[in-house]
Motif scaffolding. Sequence first.
Motif, PDB file in Angstrom:
ATOM      1  N   TRP A  90       0.984  -1.262   0.099  1.00 26.50           N
ATOM      2  CA  TRP A  90       0.157  -0.088  -0.109  1.00 26.50           C
ATOM      3  C   TRP A  90       0.923   1.150  -0.014  1.00 26.50           C
ATOM      4  O   TRP A  90       0.814   2.276  -0.845  1.00 26.50           O
ATOM      5  N   VAL A  91       1.968   1.411   0.869  1.00 24.17           N
ATOM      6  CA  VAL A  91       2.918   2.485   0.759  1.00 24.17           C
ATOM      7  C   VAL A  91       3.504   2.680  -0.410  1.00 24.17           C
ATOM      8  O   VAL A  91       3.678   3.660  -0.857  1.00 24.17           O
ATOM      9  N   SER A  92       3.896   1.684  -1.255  1.00 26.66           N
ATOM     10  CA  SER A  92       4.653   1.671  -2.457  1.00 26.66           C
ATOM     11  C   SER A  92       3.925   2.144  -3.521  1.00 26.66           C
ATOM     12  O   SER A  92       4.389   2.716  -4.560  1.00 26.66           O
ATOM     13  N   LYS A  93       2.519   2.348  -3.125  1.00 24.96           N
ATOM     14  CA  LYS A  93       1.642   2.707  -4.210  1.00 24.96           C
ATOM     15  C   LYS A  93       1.610   4.488  -4.111  1.00 24.96           C
ATOM     16  O   LYS A  93       0.770   5.152  -5.028  1.00 24.96           O
ATOM     17  N   GLY A  94       2.415   4.851  -3.324  1.00 25.01           N
ATOM     18  CA  GLY A  94       2.399   6.603  -3.216  1.00 25.01           C
ATOM     19  C   GLY A  94       1.759   6.939  -1.603  1.00 25.01           C
ATOM     20  O   GLY A  94       1.273   8.165  -1.531  1.00 25.01           O
ATOM     21  N   ASN A  95       1.806   6.249  -0.943  1.00 24.33           N
ATOM     22  CA  ASN A  95       0.933   6.288   0.521  1.00 24.33           C
ATOM     23  C   ASN A  95       2.035   6.587   1.460  1.00 24.33           C
ATOM     24  O   ASN A  95       3.097   6.228   1.447  1.00 24.33           O
ATOM     25  N   THR A  96       1.570   6.967   2.871  1.00 23.41           N
ATOM     26  CA  THR A  96       2.533   7.110   4.003  1.00 23.41           C
ATOM     27  C   THR A  96       2.202   6.304   4.903  1.00 23.41           C
ATOM     28  O   THR A  96       0.942   6.283   5.432  1.00 23.41           O
ATOM     29  N   LEU A  97       2.993   5.716   5.783  1.00 23.46           N
ATOM     30  CA  LEU A  97       2.999   4.815   6.661  1.00 23.46           C
ATOM     31  C   LEU A  97       4.004   5.414   8.005  1.00 23.46           C
ATOM     32  O   LEU A  97       4.852   5.777   7.877  1.00 23.46           O
ATOM     33  N   VAL A  98       2.995   5.811   9.060  1.00 24.70           N
ATOM     34  CA  VAL A  98       3.564   6.422  10.307  1.00 24.70           C
ATOM     35  C   VAL A  98       3.516   5.129  11.466  1.00 24.70           C
ATOM     36  O   VAL A  98       2.299   4.957  11.929  1.00 24.70           O
ATOM     37  N   VAL A  99       4.783   4.930  12.055  1.00 28.03           N
ATOM     38  CA  VAL A  99       4.896   3.921  12.941  1.00 28.03           C
ATOM     39  C   VAL A  99       5.440   4.185  13.996  1.00 28.03           C
ATOM     40  O   VAL A  99       6.704   4.594  14.074  1.00 28.03           O
ATOM     41  N   SER A 100       4.694   4.457  15.342  1.00 31.24           N
ATOM     42  CA  SER A 100       5.525   5.228  16.481  1.00 31.24           C
ATOM     43  C   SER A 100       5.111   3.921  17.885  1.00 31.24           C
ATOM     44  O   SER A 100       4.297   3.987  18.243  1.00 31.24           O
ATOM     45  N   ALA A 101       6.292   3.394  18.099  1.00 30.39           N
ATOM     46  CA  ALA A 101       6.359   2.271  18.874  1.00 30.39           C
ATOM     47  C   ALA A 101       7.681   2.363  19.908  1.00 30.39           C
ATOM     48  O   ALA A 101       8.654   2.830  19.399  1.00 30.39           O
ATOM     49  N   VAL A 102       7.704   1.696  21.055  1.00 24.59           N
ATOM     50  CA  VAL A 102       8.845   1.585  21.908  1.00 24.59           C
ATOM     51  C   VAL A 102       9.912   0.849  21.190  1.00 24.59           C
ATOM     52  O   VAL A 102      11.248   1.113  21.230  1.00 24.59           O
ATOM     53  N   ASP A 103       9.255  -0.362  20.651  1.00 28.57           N
ATOM     54  CA  ASP A 103      10.416  -1.239  19.741  1.00 28.57           C
ATOM     55  C   ASP A 103       9.337  -1.782  18.541  1.00 28.57           C
ATOM     56  O   ASP A 103       8.390  -1.602  18.578  1.00 28.57           O
ATOM     57  N   PHE A 104      10.260  -2.320  17.551  1.00 30.92           N
ATOM     58  CA  PHE A 104       9.514  -2.690  16.578  1.00 30.92           C
ATOM     59  C   PHE A 104      10.010  -4.203  16.089  1.00 30.92           C
ATOM     60  O   PHE A 104      10.901  -4.730  16.558  1.00 30.92           O
ATOM     61  N   GLU A 105       9.110  -4.771  15.373  1.00 32.11           N
ATOM     62  CA  GLU A 105       9.376  -6.071  14.757  1.00 32.11           C
ATOM     63  C   GLU A 105      10.461  -6.324  14.093  1.00 32.11           C
ATOM     64  O   GLU A 105      10.866  -5.207  13.273  1.00 32.11           O
ATOM     65  N   GLU A 106      11.135  -7.254  14.082  1.00 33.22           N
ATOM     66  CA  GLU A 106      12.219  -7.460  13.228  1.00 33.22           C
ATOM     67  C   GLU A 106      12.199  -7.461  11.785  1.00 33.22           C
ATOM     68  O   GLU A 106      13.111  -7.119  11.036  1.00 33.22           O
ATOM     69  N   GLN A 107      11.079  -7.912  11.062  1.00 34.07           N
ATOM     70  CA  GLN A 107      10.982  -8.052   9.825  1.00 34.07           C
ATOM     71  C   GLN A 107      10.837  -6.615   9.289  1.00 34.07           C
ATOM     72  O   GLN A 107      11.386  -6.462   8.094  1.00 34.07           O
ATOM     73  N   LEU A 108      10.242  -5.673   9.766  1.00 32.51           N
ATOM     74  CA  LEU A 108       9.949  -4.311   9.314  1.00 32.51           C
ATOM     75  C   LEU A 108      11.280  -3.674   9.484  1.00 32.51           C
ATOM     76  O   LEU A 108      11.700  -2.903   8.468  1.00 32.51           O
ATOM     77  N   LEU A 109      12.081  -3.751  10.462  1.00 33.82           N
ATOM     78  CA  LEU A 109      13.358  -3.208  10.697  1.00 33.82           C
ATOM     79  C   LEU A 109      14.278  -3.756   9.545  1.00 33.82           C
ATOM     80  O   LEU A 109      15.212  -2.954   8.979  1.00 33.82           O
ATOM     81  N   ASP A 110      14.434  -5.186   9.376  1.00 36.18           N
ATOM     82  CA  ASP A 110      15.207  -5.821   8.347  1.00 36.18           C
ATOM     83  C   ASP A 110      14.715  -5.043   6.770  1.00 36.18           C
ATOM     84  O   ASP A 110      15.842  -5.174   6.007  1.00 36.18           O
ATOM     85  N   THR A 111      13.586  -4.926   6.554  1.00 39.92           N
ATOM     86  CA  THR A 111      13.238  -4.564   5.359  1.00 39.92           C
ATOM     87  C   THR A 111      13.543  -3.118   5.004  1.00 39.92           C
ATOM     88  O   THR A 111      14.018  -2.647   3.949  1.00 39.92           O
ATOM     89  N   LEU A 112      13.578  -2.305   6.256  1.00 43.07           N
ATOM     90  CA  LEU A 112      14.389  -0.983   5.906  1.00 43.07           C
ATOM     91  C   LEU A 112      15.578  -0.851   6.156  1.00 43.07           C
ATOM     92  O   LEU A 112      16.180   0.364   6.320  1.00 43.07           O
ATOM     93  N   ASN A 113      16.166  -1.928   6.355  1.00 44.91           N
ATOM     94  CA  ASN A 113      17.751  -1.954   6.864  1.00 44.91           C
ATOM     95  C   ASN A 113      18.125  -1.246   8.115  1.00 44.91           C
ATOM     96  O   ASN A 113      18.802  -0.360   8.064  1.00 44.91           O
ATOM     97  N   LEU A 114      17.276  -1.323   9.335  1.00 44.56           N
ATOM     98  CA  LEU A 114      17.446  -0.576  10.337  1.00 44.56           C
ATOM     99  C   LEU A 114      17.472  -1.491  11.546  1.00 44.56           C
ATOM    100  O   LEU A 114      17.240  -3.004  11.354  1.00 44.56           O
ATOM    101  N   SER A 115      18.098  -1.223  12.770  1.00 42.05           N
ATOM    102  CA  SER A 115      17.901  -1.718  13.806  1.00 42.05           C
ATOM    103  C   SER A 115      17.970  -0.850  15.013  1.00 42.05           C
ATOM    104  O   SER A 115      18.385   0.136  14.923  1.00 42.05           O
ATOM    105  N   THR A 116      17.458  -1.439  16.276  1.00 42.69           N
ATOM    106  CA  THR A 116      17.182  -0.530  17.622  1.00 42.69           C
ATOM    107  C   THR A 116      18.110  -1.107  18.541  1.00 42.69           C
ATOM    108  O   THR A 116      18.219  -2.436  18.612  1.00 42.69           O
TER     109      THR A 116
END
Length: 409
Positions: free
Chosen positions: A100-126
Motif C-alpha cells: 500500500w505504501v509503495s503505491k504512493g501512500n505514507t505509513l507512520v509507526v510510533s512504538a517503543v520497539d519494532f518487529e524484526e521483519q519491518l526493521l530488516d526490510t528498511l535496513n534498520l536496527s534498534t
Amino acid sequence: MSKKGKIYIILVAFTLLAIVVLEMNKPKAINWFPSYATHHKIPLGSYVFNEQLKRISHDITTVDRPPFEYLQNDSIHGTYLFYNGGISFGKQELNSLLDWVSKGNTLVVSAVDFEEQLLDTLNLSTKSINTFENFNNEYQVSLVNPMLDNTKSYKYDRPNTFHYFNKIDTLKTSIIGFIDAYRGKNKPIEDSLISSVKQPFGKGEILLNTFPQAYTNYFILQPPNQDYTAGLLSYLDTTKPIYIDTYYKTGKTFYTSPMYLFLNTKSLKWAYYMILIGALIYIIFEGKRKQRAIPIVKPLQNHTVDFTRTIANMYYESGKHKDISEHKTHHFLEYIRNTLHLTTSEINPSFIDNLAARSNNTIEDTQTLFKVIETINQKTEINSIELERLNTLIEQFKSNNQWKKNKTI
C-alpha cells in the motif's frame, strides 16, 4: 433482639455509610495505564492529540480493524498512523502495508520497539537506552529540522524503557529527531541517539518513531511539548485522508462484562454499591422473625392415678378396709360389665360358668373369688389380711383374662 444488639447494628450501618461517602468524595487516583486510546482522557491516552489533529485535517478516519482486512479496499489512500507501546504486524499484514505504501501512500509507526521483519526490510536496527547513569529516568527529545527550532529540547519524566536507532541506511534514511537522557533545563542533547527517521519506500514513504509518548495527553499538555508533537505532524500531508489505527491499541475498547457500564461510570457504580448495601441491611433487619418464638409448653400431666393411690393410701392407713373392699368390688363388677359384657344383676351358677369361660379362669377360681366377695359384703368390718386376699384374687382374675385377650389378638 436486645437493645444493645440494635445499637451495634446501627453503628455498623453508620460506619458502612460513612465509608461509602468517604470513598465517593476521595480524589480519584491517577491512572497511568499506557492505553494510547483516542477516547481515553487518562495521562497516557491520546484524546488531546486526536482532538488537535481534527483542527488541521478534516478527513480523519479511525480504523478498528486489522490493516490486512481494511486495506482490501483499493480506494484507500493517504496516511496510515500507528502509535502504541508495542505493535507487531503479521507477515502477510506487513506485506500488505508495504504494498500500500509503495503505491504512493505514507505509513507512520510510533512504538517503543519494532518487529524484526519491518526493521530488516528498511535496513534498520534498534537498541535500548542505557539507564545506569540516568537514575531519575528522565529523558528529552528534539527535532532535527532547523525550521522546527532544533535548538529546543522537550522533557519527559515518566519512568519507562526507551529505544533508539543504532543502525540506519544512511543512503535512504533521513533523521527527524533525537532522544537522550535529560541533561537539565535548556541544555541541548549531547548523545545523538536517533528516535525518529523517514525513509522512502516505492512511491510512498515510511516514518518510524521510538517515542510514542509524544502522542499522549500527559506529554502534550506540558508546555512546550506540544511543539514537538506538532513538529512530527508537520511531516504528514494533511490535505490527504489520515487513518488512525485503533486496533493495535493497548487500551482499545472492548466489553468483558454486562456490568461494564455500571462499574465504569462513577455515579452508576456507587448507586449499584448502595443498592447492595441496602439489600444487606434489609436482610439483617427484615430477615428475622416478625414475632417472638413460641415457647414450648409442656402438656399437663395426668395425676389421676397418683390421686387415686393417695386416696387409697389414706383409706388404708385410716383402717377403712371395709370401704376399700366395697370400692374394689364395685370397680370389679364394672370391669365385668364393660369388658366381658355380662350382666351382674344376678350372681348364680350360670353366671359363674359364663364368666369363667369368657375370662379364661377356671370355674373353681371364679367361685372362690365370688365367695370371698360375698363373705366380705356380709361383714361390717374386715381386716387388712382379708382386704389383701380380695385384691390378690381380683388381680389374678384380670391377669388371666388379659392373657386370653392378647392371645386372641
